[in-house]
Design a protein around this motif. Structure first.
Motif, short mmCIF file in Angstrom:
data_model
loop_
_atom_site.label_atom_id
_atom_site.label_comp_id
_atom_site.label_asym_id
_atom_site.label_seq_id
_atom_site.Cartn_x
_atom_site.Cartn_y
_atom_site.Cartn_z
N GLU A 74 -8.21 1.13 -4.23
CA GLU A 74 -6.78 1.55 -4.99
C GLU A 74 -6.48 2.14 -6.08
OE1 GLU A 74 -3.39 -0.88 -4.55
OE2 GLU A 74 -3.00 -0.64 -2.75
N GLU A 77 -4.93 0.92 -12.26
CA GLU A 77 -3.69 1.70 -13.17
C GLU A 77 -4.25 2.52 -14.39
OE1 GLU A 77 -0.16 1.85 -12.52
OE2 GLU A 77 -1.16 0.50 -10.25
N ASP A 78 -5.33 2.20 -14.61
CA ASP A 78 -5.17 3.22 -15.92
C ASP A 78 -5.85 4.52 -16.08
OD1 ASP A 78 -7.63 2.31 -15.28
OD2 ASP A 78 -8.15 2.08 -17.48
N ARG A 117 0.76 10.52 -9.77
CA ARG A 117 -0.93 10.13 -9.35
C ARG A 117 -1.55 10.77 -8.11
NH1 ARG A 117 -0.66 4.35 -9.45
NH2 ARG A 117 -1.42 4.33 -7.76
#
Ligand SMILES: [Zn+2]
Length: 163
Positions: A74, A77-78, A117
């Motif tokens: 995945e 997040e950063d 994203r």
């Protein structure tokens, strides 16, 4: 004994099924029914051995499920920070990077500020161009939860069949 059909008092009654009803009747009335098998068989649930094996199988199959969960990659997040840092350490502008990965600068800008994203295709291009990892193998807590839920369900099922 009293025949359950005609009420005659007899010394011996036969267990028969007449129109789906099990009755103890005299030999005369037995002609009207189908002779029943001995005691009605208890509904056989899984034997302890089967239950045990199921549990073993479940335990054995679990690590594989966990690995499947781990194998899922995945987006980190950063990702925005990683892209920004990697780009500035390479000393290339946002515009240059956008050109290299064949994306619009506005898109890259949104990605670098975390407003957007990047999709898989863009992630791969950025990873290749910047030499950074933007994906991580994660153990999805939802998957873990789902796993324990399904394990419970199976255990419940076995318990139900036992009763
Ligand atoms: Zn009878």
């Amino acid at each position: 004994m009293i025949c359950e059909l005609c009420g005659k008092n007899v010394t011996f009654c036969k267990k028969v099924t007449i129109e789906g009803v099990q009755l103890e009747v005299c030999s005369e009335c037995a002609k009207f029914g189908i002779e029943s098998k001995k005691a009605p068989e208890k509904k056989a649930g899984p034997t302890p051995v089967i239950t045990q094996r199921l549990e073993i199988r479940e335990k054995k199959s679990r690590p594989k499920d966990v690995l499947e969960g781990v194998g899922k990659e995945e987006l980190v997040e950063d990702f925005a920070v990683r892209i920004r840092n990697a780009r500035s350490s390479k000393g290339i502008s946002q515009k240059d990077l956008a050109m290299k990965i064949n994306e619009r600068q506005t898109v890259l800008s949104k990605i670098e500020t975390g407003q957007m994203r990047p999709d898989d295709k863009v992630i791969r291009k950025l990873e290749k161009e910047l030499g950074v990892k933007l994906r991580e193998k994660v153990v999805d807590t939802q998957i873990a939860k789902g796993m324990s839920t399904s394990a419970l369900t199976l255990a419940d099922l076995i318990r139900m069949q036992k009763d």
